[in-house]
Design a protein around this motif. Sequence first.
Motif, PDB file in Angstrom:
ATOM      1  N   MET A   1       2.919   3.477  -3.763  1.00 23.90           N
ATOM      2  CA  MET A   1       2.117   4.645  -3.380  1.00 23.90           C
ATOM      3  C   MET A   1       0.700   4.191  -3.031  1.00 23.90           C
ATOM      4  SD  MET A   1       1.080   8.016  -5.620  1.00 23.90           S
ATOM      5  CE  MET A   1       2.753   8.666  -5.561  1.00 23.90           C
ATOM      6  N   ASN A   2       0.264   4.536  -1.824  1.00 22.99           N
ATOM      7  CA  ASN A   2      -1.083   4.126  -1.443  1.00 22.99           C
ATOM      8  C   ASN A   2      -2.131   5.061  -2.047  1.00 22.99           C
ATOM      9  OD1 ASN A   2      -1.609   6.397   0.422  1.00 22.99           O
ATOM     10  ND2 ASN A   2      -0.098   5.409   1.751  1.00 22.99           N
ATOM     11  N   PHE A   3      -3.370   4.587  -2.040  1.00 21.61           N
ATOM     12  CA  PHE A   3      -4.446   5.315  -2.717  1.00 21.61           C
ATOM     13  C   PHE A   3      -4.718   6.672  -2.077  1.00 21.61           C
ATOM     14  CE2 PHE A   3      -8.998   6.308  -3.254  1.00 21.61           C
ATOM     15  CZ  PHE A   3      -9.036   6.407  -4.643  1.00 21.61           C
ATOM     16  N   ASP A   4      -4.648   6.756  -0.758  1.00 25.39           N
ATOM     17  CA  ASP A   4      -4.908   8.018  -0.061  1.00 25.39           C
ATOM     18  C   ASP A   4      -3.911   9.100  -0.468  1.00 25.39           C
ATOM     19  OD1 ASP A   4      -7.050   6.929   1.228  1.00 25.39           O
ATOM     20  OD2 ASP A   4      -5.979   6.488   3.088  1.00 25.39           O
ATOM     21  N   THR A   5      -2.637   8.713  -0.595  1.00 23.40           N
ATOM     22  CA  THR A   5      -1.604   9.662  -1.014  1.00 23.40           C
ATOM     23  C   THR A   5      -1.863  10.134  -2.432  1.00 23.40           C
ATOM     24  OG1 THR A   5       0.038   8.618   0.417  1.00 23.40           O
ATOM     25  CG2 THR A   5       0.871  10.004  -1.366  1.00 23.40           C
ATOM     26  N   TRP A   6      -2.203   9.175  -3.309  1.00 22.03           N
ATOM     27  CA  TRP A   6      -2.487   9.546  -4.700  1.00 22.03           C
ATOM     28  C   TRP A   6      -3.692  10.470  -4.788  1.00 22.03           C
ATOM     29  CZ3 TRP A   6      -6.862   8.839  -7.667  1.00 22.03           C
ATOM     30  CH2 TRP A   6      -6.734   9.220  -9.021  1.00 22.03           C
ATOM     31  N   LEU A   7      -4.734  10.174  -4.000  1.00 21.54           N
ATOM     32  CA  LEU A   7      -5.948  10.989  -4.037  1.00 21.54           C
ATOM     33  C   LEU A   7      -5.653  12.420  -3.592  1.00 21.54           C
ATOM     34  CD1 LEU A   7      -8.926  10.579  -4.751  1.00 21.54           C
ATOM     35  CD2 LEU A   7      -9.378  10.186  -2.317  1.00 21.54           C
ATOM     36  N   LEU A   8      -4.831  12.574  -2.575  1.00 26.21           N
ATOM     37  CA  LEU A   8      -4.442  13.906  -2.114  1.00 26.21           C
ATOM     38  C   LEU A   8      -3.683  14.642  -3.211  1.00 26.21           C
ATOM     39  CD1 LEU A   8      -4.337  15.906   0.258  1.00 26.21           C
ATOM     40  CD2 LEU A   8      -2.216  14.798   0.980  1.00 26.21           C
ATOM     41  N   TYR A   9      -2.773  13.936  -3.873  1.00 24.45           N
ATOM     42  CA  TYR A   9      -2.019  14.514  -4.984  1.00 24.45           C
ATOM     43  C   TYR A   9      -2.963  14.903  -6.127  1.00 24.45           C
ATOM     44  CZ  TYR A   9       1.072  14.669  -9.062  1.00 24.45           C
ATOM     45  OH  TYR A   9       1.720  15.039 -10.209  1.00 24.45           O
ATOM     46  N   PHE A  10      -3.911  14.034  -6.422  1.00 22.25           N
ATOM     47  CA  PHE A  10      -4.858  14.275  -7.502  1.00 22.25           C
ATOM     48  C   PHE A  10      -5.650  15.564  -7.266  1.00 22.25           C
ATOM     49  CE2 PHE A  10      -9.227  13.603  -9.204  1.00 22.25           C
ATOM     50  CZ  PHE A  10      -8.915  13.626 -10.554  1.00 22.25           C
ATOM     51  N   PHE A  11      -6.131  15.750  -6.051  1.00 23.65           N
ATOM     52  CA  PHE A  11      -6.888  16.966  -5.732  1.00 23.65           C
ATOM     53  C   PHE A  11      -5.989  18.200  -5.787  1.00 23.65           C
ATOM     54  CE2 PHE A  11     -10.079  14.114  -3.629  1.00 23.65           C
ATOM     55  CZ  PHE A  11     -11.147  14.503  -4.416  1.00 23.65           C
ATOM     56  N   ALA A  12      -4.731  18.060  -5.379  1.00 23.23           N
ATOM     57  CA  ALA A  12      -3.790  19.181  -5.456  1.00 23.23           C
ATOM     58  C   ALA A  12      -3.567  19.573  -6.914  1.00 23.23           C
ATOM     59  CB  ALA A  12      -2.462  18.803  -4.797  1.00 23.23           C
ATOM     60  N   VAL A  13      -3.403  18.577  -7.777  1.00 17.78           N
ATOM     61  CA  VAL A  13      -3.186  18.836  -9.197  1.00 17.78           C
ATOM     62  C   VAL A  13      -4.430  19.469  -9.825  1.00 17.78           C
ATOM     63  CG1 VAL A  13      -2.798  17.745 -11.445  1.00 17.78           C
ATOM     64  CG2 VAL A  13      -1.446  17.042  -9.476  1.00 17.78           C
ATOM     65  N   LEU A  14      -5.612  19.016  -9.419  1.00 24.56           N
ATOM     66  CA  LEU A  14      -6.846  19.607  -9.932  1.00 24.56           C
ATOM     67  C   LEU A  14      -6.934  21.091  -9.600  1.00 24.56           C
ATOM     68  CD1 LEU A  14      -9.746  17.051  -9.259  1.00 24.56           C
ATOM     69  CD2 LEU A  14      -8.865  17.805 -11.470  1.00 24.56           C
ATOM     70  N   ILE A 140       6.092  11.251  -2.277  1.00 22.92           N
ATOM     71  CA  ILE A 140       6.911  10.074  -2.571  1.00 22.92           C
ATOM     72  C   ILE A 140       7.356   9.399  -1.284  1.00 22.92           C
ATOM     73  CG2 ILE A 140       9.125   9.301  -3.509  1.00 22.92           C
ATOM     74  CD1 ILE A 140       8.792  11.262  -5.759  1.00 22.92           C
ATOM     75  N   ASP A 141       7.178   8.092  -1.235  1.00 25.52           N
ATOM     76  CA  ASP A 141       7.627   7.279  -0.104  1.00 25.52           C
ATOM     77  C   ASP A 141       9.060   6.829  -0.397  1.00 25.52           C
ATOM     78  OD1 ASP A 141       8.093   5.520   1.940  1.00 25.52           O
ATOM     79  OD2 ASP A 141       6.412   4.181   1.479  1.00 25.52           O
ATOM     80  N   ILE A 142      10.024   7.378   0.352  1.00 22.27           N
ATOM     81  CA  ILE A 142      11.425   7.086   0.057  1.00 22.27           C
ATOM     82  C   ILE A 142      11.807   5.654   0.399  1.00 22.27           C
ATOM     83  CG2 ILE A 142      12.161   9.495   0.301  1.00 22.27           C
ATOM     84  CD1 ILE A 142      13.139   8.797   3.110  1.00 22.27           C
ATOM     85  N   SER A 143      10.957   4.966   1.134  1.00 22.39           N
ATOM     86  CA  SER A 143      11.258   3.576   1.490  1.00 22.39           C
ATOM     87  C   SER A 143      10.827   2.603   0.392  1.00 22.39           C
ATOM     88  CB  SER A 143      10.572   3.201   2.806  1.00 22.39           C
ATOM     89  OG  SER A 143       9.161   3.239   2.668  1.00 22.39           O
ATOM     90  N   ALA A 144      10.101   3.118  -0.605  1.00 16.91           N
ATOM     91  CA  ALA A 144       9.631   2.288  -1.719  1.00 16.91           C
ATOM     92  C   ALA A 144      10.332   2.725  -3.001  1.00 16.91           C
ATOM     93  CB  ALA A 144       8.119   2.430  -1.856  1.00 16.91           C
ATOM     94  N   PRO A 145      10.340   1.860  -4.028  1.00 16.41           N
ATOM     95  CA  PRO A 145      10.951   2.234  -5.308  1.00 16.41           C
ATOM     96  C   PRO A 145      10.362   3.544  -5.837  1.00 16.41           C
ATOM     97  CG  PRO A 145      10.440  -0.100  -5.301  1.00 16.41           C
ATOM     98  CD  PRO A 145       9.825   0.479  -4.050  1.00 16.41           C
ATOM     99  N   GLN A 149       6.590   5.376  -8.553  1.00 16.01           N
ATOM    100  CA  GLN A 149       5.864   6.487  -7.933  1.00 16.01           C
ATOM    101  C   GLN A 149       5.934   7.738  -8.805  1.00 16.01           C
ATOM    102  OE1 GLN A 149       6.181   6.778  -3.432  1.00 16.01           O
ATOM    103  NE2 GLN A 149       7.981   5.536  -3.854  1.00 16.01           N
ATOM    104  N   LEU A 150       7.116   8.016  -9.341  1.00 15.94           N
ATOM    105  CA  LEU A 150       7.267   9.173 -10.233  1.00 15.94           C
ATOM    106  C   LEU A 150       6.427   9.006 -11.491  1.00 15.94           C
ATOM    107  CD1 LEU A 150      11.111   9.847  -9.932  1.00 15.94           C
ATOM    108  CD2 LEU A 150       9.269  11.394  -9.231  1.00 15.94           C
ATOM    109  N   ALA A 151       6.350   7.782 -11.992  1.00 15.72           N
ATOM    110  CA  ALA A 151       5.555   7.514 -13.188  1.00 15.72           C
ATOM    111  C   ALA A 151       4.074   7.789 -12.915  1.00 15.72           C
ATOM    112  CB  ALA A 151       5.747   6.063 -13.638  1.00 15.72           C
ATOM    113  N   ILE A 152       3.591   7.390 -11.733  1.00 14.98           N
ATOM    114  CA  ILE A 152       2.193   7.626 -11.361  1.00 14.98           C
ATOM    115  C   ILE A 152       1.921   9.120 -11.228  1.00 14.98           C
ATOM    116  CG2 ILE A 152       0.479   7.348  -9.529  1.00 14.98           C
ATOM    117  CD1 ILE A 152       1.733   4.592  -8.978  1.00 14.98           C
ATOM    118  N   LEU A 153       2.838   9.833 -10.552  1.00 17.18           N
ATOM    119  CA  LEU A 153       2.666  11.279 -10.369  1.00 17.18           C
ATOM    120  C   LEU A 153       2.677  12.004 -11.712  1.00 17.18           C
ATOM    121  CD1 LEU A 153       4.975  11.918  -7.256  1.00 17.18           C
ATOM    122  CD2 LEU A 153       2.485  11.684  -7.297  1.00 17.18           C
TER     123      LEU A 153
END
Length: 208
Positions: A1-14, A140-145, A149-153
């Motif tokens: 999971m790249n940082f930009d995707t995580w940051l977008l998720y983080f703001f959504a969760v906030l 989630i990037d389906i091309s990566a494990p 990614q689920l653990a990070i989310l």
Amino acid sequence: MNFDTWLLYFFAVLLIAVSPGTMAVLSMSHGIHFGKTRSLATAFGSITSALILMMASAAGLGALLSATEYGFTILKYCGAAYLIFLGIKLLLTKASGQGLDLQHIKSKGTPKQMFKQAFLVGISNPKDLLFFGALFPQFIDISAPQGPQLAILAGTWAVVDFSFVMIYASMASVLAPRLKTSNKLHWFDRTSGGVFVALAAILVTRES
């Protein structure tokens, strides 16, 4: 999971976490009655229920629940019934006409009871299961494990959820010394009870 995707998720969760809901109301109630330290049990109950719903969603139960209207309806009404139960308990709170003894009130709540209440409020809403099922695939990037990614989310959600439960509990705990009369505490409890009942009604009547 790249940082930009995580940051977008983080703001959504906030944005989701800051929105008032059943857990926010429960956190404030626990904070004002039992103090912010004991409300740690509330926060742990909240994140435990969320993590279980996340795992269930990842296992495909969210899709199954969505397709099974009968099962969804049962869970929805069970969740609403528990919220109504909590609401009625608060609505029936009686003003004693005596000063508010905070030490006496704090002695009544045990961490186990507070954890159980928060866990049941969190786990009894089937819409959260569907929500996680709809939210996670967007990040989630389906091309990566998928496991890491689920653990990070899930970990990000747990940290944000825990933080906001404690923020709500701490804010309410700060207000506690000002509630020097049982009348004020009485009306706070009644308002909280009304919110629980209203949220239960919304849960039942809102479209799936």
